[in-house]
Design an enzyme around this catalytic site. Structure first.
Site, PDB file in Angstrom:
ATOM      1  CD  GLU A 190      -3.647   6.065 -11.447  1.00  0.00           C
ATOM      2  OE1 GLU A 190      -4.287   7.008 -11.956  1.00  0.00           O
ATOM      3  OE2 GLU A 190      -3.180   6.118 -10.312  1.00  0.00           O
ATOM      4  CG  ASP A 243     -12.015   6.679  -6.930  1.00  0.00           C
ATOM      5  OD1 ASP A 243     -11.161   6.442  -7.807  1.00  0.00           O
ATOM      6  OD2 ASP A 243     -11.923   6.258  -5.771  1.00  0.00           O
ATOM      7  CD  GLN A 297       3.798  -1.047  -5.152  1.00  0.00           C
ATOM      8  OE1 GLN A 297       4.352  -1.190  -6.222  1.00  0.00           O
ATOM      9  NE2 GLN A 297       2.921  -0.092  -4.932  1.00  0.00           N
ATOM     10  CG  ASP A 298       3.338  -5.884   1.298  1.00  0.00           C
ATOM     11  OD1 ASP A 298       2.951  -6.555   0.323  1.00  0.00           O
ATOM     12  OD2 ASP A 298       3.786  -6.393   2.328  1.00  0.00           O
ATOM     13  CE1 TYR A 310      -5.887  -1.331  -2.353  1.00  0.00           C
ATOM     14  CE2 TYR A 310      -4.853  -0.457  -0.381  1.00  0.00           C
ATOM     15  CZ  TYR A 310      -5.828  -0.380  -1.366  1.00  0.00           C
ATOM     16  OH  TYR A 310      -6.732   0.647  -1.333  1.00  0.00           O
ATOM     17  CG  HIS A 314      -8.881   2.403  -8.080  1.00  0.00           C
ATOM     18  ND1 HIS A 314      -8.594   2.646  -6.757  1.00  0.00           N
ATOM     19  CD2 HIS A 314      -9.631   3.441  -8.485  1.00  0.00           C
ATOM     20  CE1 HIS A 314      -9.135   3.792  -6.383  1.00  0.00           C
ATOM     21  NE2 HIS A 314      -9.787   4.294  -7.422  1.00  0.00           N
ATOM     22  CE  LYS A 359      -4.884  -3.544  -6.961  1.00  0.00           C
ATOM     23  NZ  LYS A 359      -5.923  -2.500  -6.986  1.00  0.00           N
TER      24      LYS A 359
END
Length: 181
Positions: A143, A170, A47-48, A132, A62, A72
């Site tokens: 998460e 955050d 995944q990008d 990423y 995160h 990553k």
């Protein structure tokens, strides 16, 4: 491609070989085989993601937990960011340590952040486009994170506190001491 160790176990700086002339430049951003040969680690990404942020935005810290953990490979495509990786692997010799690196469109550096790390960045330029590559798919229920200004970690984000812009998520992440990762 040049790969340099950081003070954190399994976390690497990747510097591409750049070919420049009067027409511009060319470089191989990533090569899975070279990465695996040089590090002994899996470099397969599925995944990008791309984000754009303005000056003062701080995203992090995160991570994805459990079976959804993600390694990553991050880079800055436009502008300047301070990228931060925190080793949250309880069994790691560098547990609780962090490393930061300025990533820019000009230096073309990338940071490989293994599974089990917290990750964040602060935008130091007027705006920044951040890339990423992830080795696992995003899963909302997995998460996790650590509060950006945790006093045990004491991260220098290289921004005046009054300039920092955070998401509500955050602002409400748990402190490092909760070990909720």
């Amino acid at each position: 491609m040049k790969i340099t160790n950081t003070p954190l176990k399994d976390c690497y700086i990747i510097e591409p070989t750049v070919f420049e002339d009067e027409r511009g430049y060319f470089f191989e951003k990533f090569n899975e085989k070279k990465f695996e040969d040089l590090t002994g680690m899996n470099g397969h990404f599925v995944q990008d993601n791309i984000s754009k942020s303005s000056y003062g935005v701080l995203r992090g810290l995160h991570l994805q937990k459990g079976d959804s953990a993600q390694a990553k490979l991050v880079s800055c495509l436009e502008g300047r960011v301070l990228d931060v990786a925190v080793d949250l692997r309880l069994d790691s010799p560098t547990f609780g340590k962090w490393f930061s690196l300025e990533l820019t469109a000009e230096n073309r550096l990338q940071l490989y952040i293994p599974r089990g790390f917290g990750h964040g960045f602060s935008v130091l330029s007027k705006s920044a486009v951040f890339s990423y590559k992830c080795d696992n798919f995003y899963h909302k229920e997995s998460e996790g994170g650590v509060l950006w200004n945790d006093t045990d970690l004491n991260i220098d984000w290289q921004l005046p506190v009054e300039d920092i812009i955070l998401s509500e998520k955050d602002k409400n992440l748990p402190p490092f001491s909760f070990k909720n990762f």
